[in-house]
Design an enzyme around this catalytic site. Structure first.
Site, PDB file in Angstrom:
ATOM      1  N   ARG A 178       8.904   2.726   7.881  1.00  0.00           N
ATOM      2  CA  ARG A 178       7.531   2.225   7.700  1.00  0.00           C
ATOM      3  C   ARG A 178       6.762   2.112   9.016  1.00  0.00           C
ATOM      4  O   ARG A 178       5.541   2.026   9.007  1.00  0.00           O
ATOM      5  CB  ARG A 178       7.552   0.872   6.998  1.00  0.00           C
ATOM      6  CG  ARG A 178       8.207   0.976   5.626  1.00  0.00           C
ATOM      7  CD  ARG A 178       7.616   0.032   4.632  1.00  0.00           C
ATOM      8  NE  ARG A 178       8.403   0.089   3.402  1.00  0.00           N
ATOM      9  CZ  ARG A 178       8.842  -0.956   2.741  1.00  0.00           C
ATOM     10  NH1 ARG A 178       8.534  -2.156   3.169  1.00  0.00           N
ATOM     11  NH2 ARG A 178       9.547  -0.819   1.648  1.00  0.00           N
ATOM     12  N   ASP A 188      -3.230 -15.161   0.426  1.00  0.00           N
ATOM     13  CA  ASP A 188      -2.235 -14.175   0.856  1.00  0.00           C
ATOM     14  C   ASP A 188      -2.223 -14.180   2.372  1.00  0.00           C
ATOM     15  O   ASP A 188      -3.174 -14.649   3.006  1.00  0.00           O
ATOM     16  CB  ASP A 188      -2.602 -12.774   0.337  1.00  0.00           C
ATOM     17  CG  ASP A 188      -1.402 -11.835   0.302  1.00  0.00           C
ATOM     18  OD1 ASP A 188      -0.794 -11.667  -0.765  1.00  0.00           O
ATOM     19  OD2 ASP A 188      -1.043 -11.278   1.370  1.00  0.00           O
TER      20      ASP A 188
HETATM   21  C1  LIG Z   1       4.314  -7.962  -4.504  1.00  0.00           C
HETATM   22  S1  LIG Z   1       2.864  -8.837  -3.997  1.00  0.00           S
HETATM   23  C2  LIG Z   1       2.728  -9.997  -5.321  1.00  0.00           C
HETATM   24  C3  LIG Z   1       1.335 -10.038  -5.914  1.00  0.00           C
HETATM   25  C4  LIG Z   1       1.176 -10.894  -7.154  1.00  0.00           C
HETATM   26  N1  LIG Z   1       1.615 -12.251  -6.936  1.00  0.00           N
HETATM   27  C5  LIG Z   1       1.911 -10.301  -8.337  1.00  0.00           C
HETATM   28  O1  LIG Z   1       3.017 -10.762  -8.664  1.00  0.00           O
HETATM   29  O2  LIG Z   1       1.410  -9.351  -8.934  1.00  0.00           O
HETATM   30  C6  LIG Z   1       3.527  -9.815  -2.652  1.00  0.00           C
HETATM   31  C7  LIG Z   1       2.446 -10.360  -1.709  1.00  0.00           C
HETATM   32  O3  LIG Z   1       3.036 -11.381  -0.907  1.00  0.00           O
HETATM   33  C8  LIG Z   1       2.334 -11.418   0.320  1.00  0.00           C
HETATM   34  N2  LIG Z   1       3.133 -12.170   1.291  1.00  0.00           N
HETATM   35  C9  LIG Z   1       4.298 -11.834   1.888  1.00  0.00           C
HETATM   36  N3  LIG Z   1       4.701 -12.808   2.711  1.00  0.00           N
HETATM   37  C10 LIG Z   1       3.785 -13.798   2.637  1.00  0.00           C
HETATM   38  C11 LIG Z   1       3.656 -15.074   3.262  1.00  0.00           C
HETATM   39  N4  LIG Z   1       4.549 -15.522   4.145  1.00  0.00           N
HETATM   40  N5  LIG Z   1       2.594 -15.829   2.949  1.00  0.00           N
HETATM   41  C12 LIG Z   1       1.665 -15.389   2.059  1.00  0.00           C
HETATM   42  N6  LIG Z   1       1.731 -14.196   1.454  1.00  0.00           N
HETATM   43  C13 LIG Z   1       2.779 -13.398   1.735  1.00  0.00           C
HETATM   44  C14 LIG Z   1       2.141  -9.943   0.662  1.00  0.00           C
HETATM   45  O4  LIG Z   1       1.081  -9.754   1.567  1.00  0.00           O
HETATM   46  C15 LIG Z   1       1.866  -9.354  -0.737  1.00  0.00           C
HETATM   47  O5  LIG Z   1       0.493  -9.213  -0.961  1.00  0.00           O
END
Ligand SMILES: C[S@@+](CC[C@H](N)C(=O)[O-])C[C@H]1O[C@@H](n2cnc3c(N)ncnc32)[C@H](O)[C@@H]1O
Length: 292
Positions: free
Chosen positions: A43, A154
């Site tokens: 990545r 986020d």
């Molecule tokens: C797979 S998406 C989930 C989106 C939504 N909750 C769903 O289930 O459809 C995971 C998200 O977690 C966010 N993320 C990862 N680590 C994080 C953190 N420490 N604090 C806030 N957001 C985080 C990423 O940027 C990403 O947008």
């Protein structure tokens, strides 16, 4: 010798992997386990090329010191995280929210007419907008009498910008019922979909790092928290830290929804709701009885 001139991913030494995953963990709680070195290699190779860097040692340095470290962390974060989401993701779980949880909360809050929902780690916003649509159709003509607050947070600025734009491609709406599509979206001449302004105005977005459990407290108490499909990327201490924070932030009769591949093993804090496919938790009963 440059490791980025050859075709394929640049090579990362074990030492560089240790440094990089430590930086990522300290900043976000995302844990790259042993054996996941290839994920970072693949990545981040392109980024190394863009920066004309010879190896991941220099890259780790850029992330650790100097004026661009914050910007570069954001850039790296958007490359290494999974942002997968869509409107009406996991419909059976959302049915529990709309048909079982929401009516009880609306009844319980009928005196104050205040309802507060938090979609934590909301990616590009499909989840909080979905919740807004469900609240909108549940309240119907009563909506103007209510103060409904829906917050999407986020860590990724890029995702939050996408969320704020309220414009989506075909993939995002692939699980959306045509009637809902008709009611809550407008199709643009280019084939994308924009969210209805009323729904858009119900949701607010803010950057928040789930690692920052203290900062979360300034948001006050939530009736419902959705935190789906992010805790799987955290290690156990980070996951527990988030769950303890959610517990503090949840109203006594509030509900926490998690992802379908996640579980909570903190019986002193949470009880699982009994509906199938709910992946929903309330505060443990003994806690609730203490509060009364
Ligand atoms: C797979 S998406 C989930 C989106 C939504 N909750 C769903 O289930 O459809 C995971 C998200 O977690 C966010 N993320 C990862 N680590 C994080 C953190 N420490 N604090 C806030 N957001 C985080 C990423 O940027 C990403 O947008």
């Amino acid at each position: 010798m440059s490791t980025t001139t050859t075709a394929g991913p640049a090579k990362m030494t074990e030492e560089q992997f240790t440094k990089l995953r430590q930086i990522i963990y300290q900043r976000s709680g995302i844990w790259f386990a042993e054996g996941k070195k290839y994920v970072l290699e693949s990545r981040l190779t392109q980024r190394l090329k863009q920066l004309e860097m010879d190896d991941f040692e220099q890259y780790a340095m850029l992330l650790s010191i100097g004026p661009y470290r914050e910007d570069e962390f954001n850039e790296m974060f958007s490359r290494i995280t999974i942002n997968e989401t869509s409107f009406f993701r996991n419909q059976p779980q959302l049915d529990v929210f709309e048909n079982k949880v929401l009516p009880i909360l609306l009844e319980a809050r009928k005196a104050t007419k205040r309802l507060r929902l938090w979609s934590a780690a909301c990616s590009s916003g499909e989840e909080p907008y979905t919740l807004a649509m469900m609240v909108h159709r549940s309240l119907g003509v009563r909506l103007p009498d209510w103060h409904v607050e829906i917050l999407g947070t986020d860590l990724s600025q890029k995702m939050l910008l996408a969320a704020e734009s309220g414009e989506y491609g075909q993939y995002a709406v692939s699980n959306t019922d045509p009637l809902i599509l008709n009611r809550y979206f407008q199709k643009t001449p280019t084939g994308s979909y924009t969210i209805d302004p009323t729904i858009k105005s119900m949701v607010r977005f803010e950057r928040h790092n789930l690692k920052d459990t203290l900062a979360a407290r300034r948001h006050g108490e939530w009736d419902v928290i959705f935190c789906r499909n992010v805790m799987i990327y955290f290690d156990q201490p980070m996951r527990e830290g988030c769950l303890k924070m959610f517990h503090q932030m949840l109203a006594d009769d509030g509900v926490l929804f998690i992802g379908h591949s996640e579980t909570i093993r903190l019986p002193e804090l949470y009880s699982a709701r009994s509906e199938p496919h709910a992946f929903a938790y309330t505060k443990a009963e003994n806690e609730v009885s203490h509060v009364a």
